[in-house]
Scaffold this motif. Structure first.
Motif, short mmCIF file in Angstrom:
data_model
loop_
_atom_site.label_atom_id
_atom_site.label_comp_id
_atom_site.label_asym_id
_atom_site.label_seq_id
_atom_site.Cartn_x
_atom_site.Cartn_y
_atom_site.Cartn_z
N THR A 265 37.66 42.73 43.19
CA THR A 265 38.89 42.66 43.97
C THR A 265 39.15 44.01 44.64
OG1 THR A 265 39.77 41.01 42.44
CG2 THR A 265 41.35 42.08 43.92
N ARG A 266 38.97 45.09 43.90
CA ARG A 266 39.12 46.44 44.46
C ARG A 266 38.20 46.63 45.66
NH1 ARG A 266 36.13 51.19 43.72
NH2 ARG A 266 37.30 53.16 43.85
N LYS A 267 36.96 46.20 45.53
CA LYS A 267 36.00 46.32 46.63
C LYS A 267 36.50 45.61 47.88
CE LYS A 267 31.34 44.83 47.98
NZ LYS A 267 30.10 44.13 47.53
N ASN A 268 37.06 44.41 47.69
CA ASN A 268 37.56 43.66 48.83
C ASN A 268 38.80 44.31 49.45
OD1 ASN A 268 36.23 40.77 49.41
ND2 ASN A 268 35.95 41.30 47.26
N ILE A 269 39.68 44.86 48.62
CA ILE A 269 40.85 45.55 49.14
C ILE A 269 40.43 46.74 50.00
CG2 ILE A 269 42.92 46.90 48.53
CD1 ILE A 269 43.12 43.85 48.05
N LYS B 13 44.38 38.80 37.95
CA LYS B 13 45.67 39.32 38.40
C LYS B 13 45.73 39.41 39.92
CE LYS B 13 46.25 42.28 34.31
NZ LYS B 13 44.87 42.19 33.79
N GLU B 14 44.57 39.44 40.57
CA GLU B 14 44.46 39.62 42.02
C GLU B 14 45.12 40.93 42.43
OE1 GLU B 14 45.91 35.82 43.48
OE2 GLU B 14 43.90 34.97 43.26
N VAL B 15 46.23 40.91 43.16
CA VAL B 15 46.95 42.14 43.52
C VAL B 15 48.34 42.04 42.90
CG1 VAL B 15 47.77 43.62 45.38
CG2 VAL B 15 45.68 42.27 45.70
N LEU B 16 48.58 42.87 41.88
CA LEU B 16 49.81 42.74 41.12
C LEU B 16 50.62 44.04 41.18
CD1 LEU B 16 51.62 41.12 39.21
CD2 LEU B 16 50.24 41.99 37.30
#
Length: 268
Positions: free
Chosen positions: A196-200, A233-236
């Protein structure tokens, strides 16, 4: 009832069992990875398989579990369980005894129904001084996180942020972002490289400038906004740290933009 992939076959979970002598169980020697299935399709699976591959190479077992076997197993589980929203957990333990020269892999996949899973709009976290051993791999060693479970529950916190020698690294099950003076910062070293961090980092760099660098504990505590990222958690957004409000205690504007951007990215 759910089906899992176990010893090369798709079987009812109730039929799967592990020996009490398994060295992965006895010594905590193993790795895992986890990704989601949405509307019957795996999300970011290839990124997770790449990371799983790096982790299993680190273990140095007798042989590697091939990506194609995992793809085929995931497809079979998706067709068998028919969950619209789910989580696939890849588990790899060392199998054998400590007297043997090498260990063979013990591999299985679980597939859990996430139809009722819902994240809160925001959450609190607590801090703990600790640096994970081998943070670059997704180890099954969660001793510290589990040790702090009661403290986390008492604080009504969703996760634990680790720091060492005055610098933030990661959360126990998430990556960390802060917003200071309108720009984002995420720690660079001693972390698991989250998908998820990589995609952000890829899709949100036009919202504001993103710095991948060391993040001091002092800068973390004085951040205007904080959010954590993970597969579940996706982006929390985090609005409280150790009982102290982050910023004005509300979800910040940049966090809101990142949440929307990631949601749009998932539904493209």
């Amino acid at each position: 009832m759910a089906y899992c992939y176990f010893k090369g076959e798709v079987v009812d979970e109730s039929k799967a069992s592990i020996s009490i002598h398994n060295v992965g169980v006895q010594r905590g020697f193993g790795i895992f990875d986890l990704f989601r299935g949405r509307q019957g399709k795996p999300v970011f699976m290839e990124d997770h398989l790449d990371r799983f591959d790096r982790s299993q190479q680190f273990l140095g077992l007798d042989w590697l579990i091939e990506k194609e076997e995992i793809r085929e197993a995931v497809d079979a589980l998706q067709r068998k369980n028919r969950f619209k929203e789910s989580a696939f957990k890849l588990m790899l333990l060392g199998d054998g005894s400590e007297t043997e020269k090498t260990l063979k892999p013990f591999f299985y996949i679980t597939n859990s129904d996430l139809s009722n899973h819902k994240n809160p709009d925001s959450a609190a976290i607590i801090l703990h001084e600790y640096l994970r051993e081998y943070p670059e791999i997704k180890s099954i060693n969660y001793l510290t996180s589990n040790y702090l479970h009661r403290k986390r529950m008492k604080a009504n916190a969703i996760d634990i942020i680790y720091h060492k020698d005055g610098f933030i690294s990661e959360a126990s099950r998430s990556n960390v972002f802060v917003v200071r003076d309108g720009e984002m910062i995420t720690p660079k070293g001693n972390i698991l490289a989250g998908i998820t961090r990589k995609n952000i980092l890829s899709i949100a760099n036009d919202i504001t400038k993103i710095h991948v660098q060391e993040l001091s504990l002092a800068d973390f505590k004085s951040a205007d906004e904080i959010f954590i990222t993970s597969t579940l958690k996706e982006v929390l957004p985090i609005i409280e740290v150790d009982g102290v409000k982050v910023g004005d205690g509300r979800i910040g504007s940049i966090s809101t933009q990142v949440i929307k951007r990631f949601s749009d990215h998932l539904h493209q």
